[in-house]
Design a protein around this motif. Structure first.
Motif, mmCIF file in Angstrom:
data_model
loop_
_atom_site.group_PDB
_atom_site.id
_atom_site.type_symbol
_atom_site.label_atom_id
_atom_site.label_comp_id
_atom_site.label_asym_id
_atom_site.label_seq_id
_atom_site.Cartn_x
_atom_site.Cartn_y
_atom_site.Cartn_z
ATOM 1 N N PHE A 9 6.764 9.162 -1.771
ATOM 2 C CA PHE A 9 6.462 9.800 -0.491
ATOM 3 C C PHE A 9 7.745 10.288 0.169
ATOM 4 N N LEU A 10 7.557 11.144 1.179
ATOM 5 C CA LEU A 10 8.682 11.681 1.942
ATOM 6 C C LEU A 10 8.747 11.003 3.299
ATOM 7 N N ASP A 11 9.965 10.664 3.721
ATOM 8 C CA ASP A 11 10.125 10.154 5.080
ATOM 9 C C ASP A 11 10.165 11.336 6.054
ATOM 10 N N ILE A 12 10.378 11.065 7.306
ATOM 11 C CA ILE A 12 10.349 12.105 8.331
ATOM 12 C C ILE A 12 11.421 13.168 8.112
ATOM 13 N N ALA A 13 12.499 12.806 7.443
ATOM 14 C CA ALA A 13 13.590 13.756 7.198
ATOM 15 C C ALA A 13 13.400 14.528 5.898
ATOM 16 N N GLY A 14 12.503 14.045 5.024
ATOM 17 C CA GLY A 14 12.283 14.694 3.739
ATOM 18 C C GLY A 14 12.890 13.965 2.556
ATOM 19 N N TYR A 17 -0.892 2.183 0.470
ATOM 20 C CA TYR A 17 -1.010 3.602 0.144
ATOM 21 C C TYR A 17 -2.092 4.255 1.007
ATOM 22 N N ALA A 18 -3.251 3.630 1.083
ATOM 23 C CA ALA A 18 -4.359 4.179 1.876
ATOM 24 C C ALA A 18 -3.965 4.299 3.348
ATOM 25 N N ARG A 19 -3.292 3.296 3.881
ATOM 26 C CA ARG A 19 -2.874 3.319 5.290
ATOM 27 C C ARG A 19 -1.893 4.454 5.544
ATOM 28 N N LEU A 20 -0.932 4.646 4.624
ATOM 29 C CA LEU A 20 0.060 5.712 4.805
ATOM 30 C C LEU A 20 -0.567 7.095 4.671
ATOM 31 N N VAL A 21 -1.475 7.258 3.732
ATOM 32 C CA VAL A 21 -2.184 8.537 3.608
ATOM 33 C C VAL A 21 -2.949 8.820 4.893
ATOM 34 N N GLU A 22 -3.657 7.824 5.405
ATOM 35 C CA GLU A 22 -4.415 7.965 6.651
ATOM 36 C C GLU A 22 -3.502 8.338 7.825
ATOM 37 N N ALA A 23 -2.275 7.841 7.797
ATOM 38 C CA ALA A 23 -1.311 8.132 8.870
ATOM 39 C C ALA A 23 -0.640 9.493 8.694
ATOM 40 N N GLY A 24 -0.949 10.198 7.609
ATOM 41 C CA GLY A 24 -0.412 11.537 7.417
ATOM 42 C C GLY A 24 0.891 11.613 6.648
ATOM 43 N N VAL A 53 4.641 4.459 11.920
ATOM 44 C CA VAL A 53 3.882 4.792 10.714
ATOM 45 C C VAL A 53 4.101 3.763 9.601
ATOM 46 N N LEU A 54 5.367 3.506 9.266
ATOM 47 C CA LEU A 54 5.627 2.555 8.170
ATOM 48 C C LEU A 54 5.461 1.099 8.596
ATOM 49 N N GLY A 55 5.538 0.824 9.892
ATOM 50 C CA GLY A 55 5.361 -0.547 10.369
ATOM 51 C C GLY A 55 6.629 -1.373 10.395
ATOM 52 N N PHE A 56 7.793 -0.722 10.336
ATOM 53 C CA PHE A 56 9.064 -1.435 10.435
ATOM 54 C C PHE A 56 9.227 -1.963 11.859
#
Length: 130
Positions: free
Chosen positions: A116-121, A91-98, A23-26
């Motif tokens: 924003f929140l990561d997968i852990a919150g 921002y648009a890409r991350l919103v699109e990715a949920g 999602v983040l592209g790391f």
């Protein structure tokens, strides 16, 4: 001298890898079997933004104390800061990715920012110029 890694406690490795790399592209820099200090299996998982020197060690929670810290490593504050070259596109890409944003984009003297929140919150600032 430099900071090499920062540990981020997560519930499980694979969903965290999917979030940070997918999602983040790391970059997924390392995913190797390892052992805890008392000999139980674990993994050594490192992700890093492309071109960055500092990485994040994704550490699976081990025990009640660590499980309680998942998603609250900075006690509810923004504890992580991700600077991007193009804020609006990222921002648009991350919103699109949920990705869940808890604060809408705003403009500050230092640029654009949204939380924003990561997968852990955990809370992250997405920072950049427009």
């Amino acid at each position: 001298m430099q900071i090499d890694l920062v540990a981020l406690i997560v519930d499980d490795y694979d969903p965290a890898i999917e979030f940070f790399a997918g999602v983040l592209g790391f970059d997924l820099v390392e995913d190797s079997p390892s052992l805890t200090n008392d000999g139980r299996p674990k993994r050594w998982v490192v992700v890093r933004p492309p071109g960055a020197q500092t990485g994040i060690l994704l550490a699976r929670a081990d025990g009640d104390r660590q499980r309680a810290a998942v998603g609250d490593q900075a006690a509810g504050r923004v504890g992580f800061f991700l600077r991007v070259d193009n804020f609006d596109a990222s921002y648009a890409r991350l919103v699109e990715a949920g990705v869940t944003f808890v604060r809408a984009p705003r403009t500050e003297p230092y640029g654009r920012v949204a939380v924003f929140l990561d997968i852990a919150g955990n809370r992250w600032d997405l920072l950049g110029s427009g």
